[in-house]
Design an enzyme around this catalytic site. Structure first.
Site, PDB file in Angstrom:
ATOM      1  CB  CYS A   1      -0.919   0.021   1.212  1.00 45.38           C
ATOM      2  SG  CYS A   1      -1.987   1.479   1.217  1.00 45.38           S
ATOM      3  CB  ILE A  10       0.666  -4.578 -10.132  1.00 37.87           C
ATOM      4  CG1 ILE A  10      -0.164  -3.691 -11.034  1.00 37.87           C
ATOM      5  CG2 ILE A  10       1.631  -5.448 -10.865  1.00 37.87           C
ATOM      6  CD1 ILE A  10       0.614  -2.718 -11.893  1.00 37.87           C
ATOM      7  N   GLY A  36     -10.674  -3.808  -9.996  1.00 35.82           N
ATOM      8  CA  GLY A  36     -10.639  -2.786  -8.951  1.00 35.82           C
ATOM      9  C   GLY A  36     -11.466  -1.583  -9.336  1.00 35.82           C
TER      10      GLY A  36
END
Lengths: 313, 260
Positions: free
Chosen positions: A140, A201, A275
């Site tokens: 993150c 990724i 996402g």
């Protein structure tokens, strides 16, 4: 290519096994883009999704970064949420039961400041039912401690993965950061630590500037770039890792339709994760799974695994 | 229940220099719409931008199944939206968010809108009228040509008090000055407001000073619109630790909940 010819009407098999996670189809929704599932229940049947990777969870509650937290960019967006989450205990007692009741395949996503914290969260999860795997957020870009710094050093990657593995019997899937010079080196370190699969990724570190205010757009200054803008980078990295590492890969980065998903599969992803696409089309996961199935039927491909890595030379 | 669907555009026209009104048919969604909620609209599925744009419900006709939005061109997304033509389809998700609370009995209500912030107050006025409320609308803009919703308000049947900065119509000055000068607080049971934050701050202050309850509709950049991405975070009060999400917890908040 082993073309298992199929007759019209014969079912194709789109189920996959991602390092021990049995998915009914190869399409997962990525952590941080789907909340705890409930946010999207009006738009998509939660049990129909290959896997729901829930919002990154830490040992303690986190309030997240100061706003603004999101900014649109060309073919993408930046986010700097800062891992806002209610903490692992609240997740396990208040959010997980609902997902289980709905029949969802749940992958937990964990993050910590230290290796010990990662291990502690994994151990809490181990004592619970209803989680199919642990995805480790070691990448993150939006938190000061933990996250990215774990994911950019091979030695720490190996140690943190091994620590989590030692606390759980569930499949462990580290999510790799693209913000490194050599992604293969990091992937090998995760493999050495005992990872069961790799997620690739995470977002690319970026920023945007507000020229009226003459300051960074995001409250956190830097944020993670996602969306179609990063797809070529994701494909390249998965291609490289697929050639060098044996682990199955959960591939994602800007997938907006089934054609994008097939690109990821063809460079070596066993399954894909969506996402940012969820924000645009709330039932995209279903649409992509259906599109893959249709592609297979039209091209007489019986089993999705026949396509994995097929474009890798 | 919210849904996502394609609405057939039956009307789209420019109403001022930079404001447009777009009406589309989407019966299933229209039937669910409550005042103060919003829809998440995709300006152009093929040519971008990436994310949807949140626009508040300006008017809803559940009989014909239509939804109307009033929007101001502020960037790439809204600029692309202006190109949508009659008989085109727009991709819409909604209705989303927590809307205005409606009174159980008829009340004397004051609606205060600034600029394009008037939009959600129109559908609200329609609902309040059906409840038998006595409605007064204070509507502030820069100049006469920006006052765009008079016809709707007249049709609904409300008392309108306009304010323009240049005095070309109505009161000359800020709508909050009009409020302080011309409104007798003892005649008001509830206040609803939407517009620039300094304006809403002034309205909330007036309401608190006079012990009048009320609600404000906030605006924030959003990605998902359903509380999943945690992007539209803000603190309601300076001392709060927790960030609310404007899309899911709001966009409407009571004056008691928020310090501007």
């Amino acid at each position: 290519m082993n073309k298992g010819l199929i007759n019209p009407g014969e079912l194709v098999d789109i189920s996959v096994n991602l390092g021990g996670v049995k998915m009914k189809n190869p399409v997962a929704v990525a952590s941080g883009t789907f909340g705890y599932g409930r946010e999207y229940e009006d738009f998509i049947n939660l049990s129909s999704i290959g896997a729901i990777i829930v919002k990154g969870t830490t040992l303690e509650v986190r309030n997240g970064n100061k706003p603004p937290r999101v900014a649109e960019t060309p073919a993408g967006m930046l986010n700097a949420i800062g891992l806002e989450n209610p903490g692992i205990d609240k997740f396990l007692t208040e959010y997980l039961p609902y997902l289980n009741q709905k029949g969802a395949t749940v992958i937990a996503n964990i993050a910590g400041n230290t290796i010990e914290e990662y291990a502690a969260i994994a151990s809490r999860i181990e004592s619970c039912q209803g989680i199919a795997a642990i995805e480790m957020n070691i990448s993150c870009p939006n938190v000061k401690q933990g996250g990215l710094q774990f994911g950019t050093n091979p030695e720490t990657v190996m140690r943190v993965v091994a620590a989590v593995k030692s606390e759980t019997s569930l499949p462990v899937i580290p999510k790799l950061s693209p913000n490194v010079t050599d992604i293969v080196e990091i992937a090998k370190a995760a493999e050495a630590g005992g990872a069961d699969a790799l997620a690739m990724i995470n977002t690319l570190l970026g920023m945007a500037v507000d020229i009226k205010k003459r300051q960074p757009v995001l409250g956190n200054i830097f944020g993670g770039l996602s969306g179609p803008a990063i797809k070529p980078v994701a494909l390249r990295m998965i291609y490289q890792v697929y050639k060098e590492v044996k682990l199955p890969i959960l591939g994602g980065g800007g997938i907006m339709n089934y054609q994008d998903a097939l690109e990821f599969i063809m460079v070596g992803a066993t399954a894909v994760s969506i996402g940012t696409g969820n924000f645009v089309n709330p039932h995209i996961a279903g649409d992509v799974a259906q599109g893959i199935q249709q592609y297979m039927e039209e091209n007489h491909i019986k089993n999705i695994n026949e396509l994995v890595g097929i474009a890798v030379k | 229940m919210p849904s996502v669907g394609k609405g057939l555009v039956i009307g789209h026209h420019q109403v001022s220099d930079d404001m447009y009104e777009i009406e589309f048919i989407l019966p299933a969604m229209s039937a669910e719409c409550e005042p103060g909620q919003f829809v998440h609209i995709m300006p152009d599925m093929d040519n971008g931008p990436l994310l949807r744009r949140p626009l508040s419900l300006y008017d809803v006709d559940k009989k014909s199944g239509s939804i109307t939005l009033l929007y101001k061109v502020v960037g790439q997304g809204t600029r692309l939206l202006t190109r949508v033509r009659n008989k085109d389809y727009v991709d819409v998700m909604g209705p989303l968010g927590r809307g205005f609370s409606l009174p159980g009995v008829a009340q004397n209500v004051l609606l205060i809108g600034g600029g394009v912030g008037i939009a959600p107050l129109i559908y609200l006025a329609r609902a309040l009228k059906e409840l038998g409320c006595n409605i007064k609308v204070l509507y502030g803009t820069g100049t006469r040509s920006e006052l765009v919703v008079f016809d709707k308000l007249r049709q609904i049947g409300v008392e309108i008090m306009p304010a323009t900065m240049d005095g070309t119509v109505g009161y000359k000055g800020l709508v909050t000055d009009l409020l302080a000068d011309k409104v007798n607080p003892s005649e008001i049971d509830f206040i609803y407001t939407c517009g620039p934050e300094p304006m809403m701050a002034g309205v909330a202050q007036f309401a608190k000073q006079n012990g009048i309850p009320g609600e404000a509709s906030l605006e924030e950049h959003m990605a998902c619109g359903v509380g999943a991405c945690l992007g539209c975070a803000r603190k309601l009060k300076a001392e709060d630790q927790h960030y609310i999400k404007v899309c899911k917890d709001g966009p409407v908040f009571s004056f008691a909940e928020i310090d501007f």
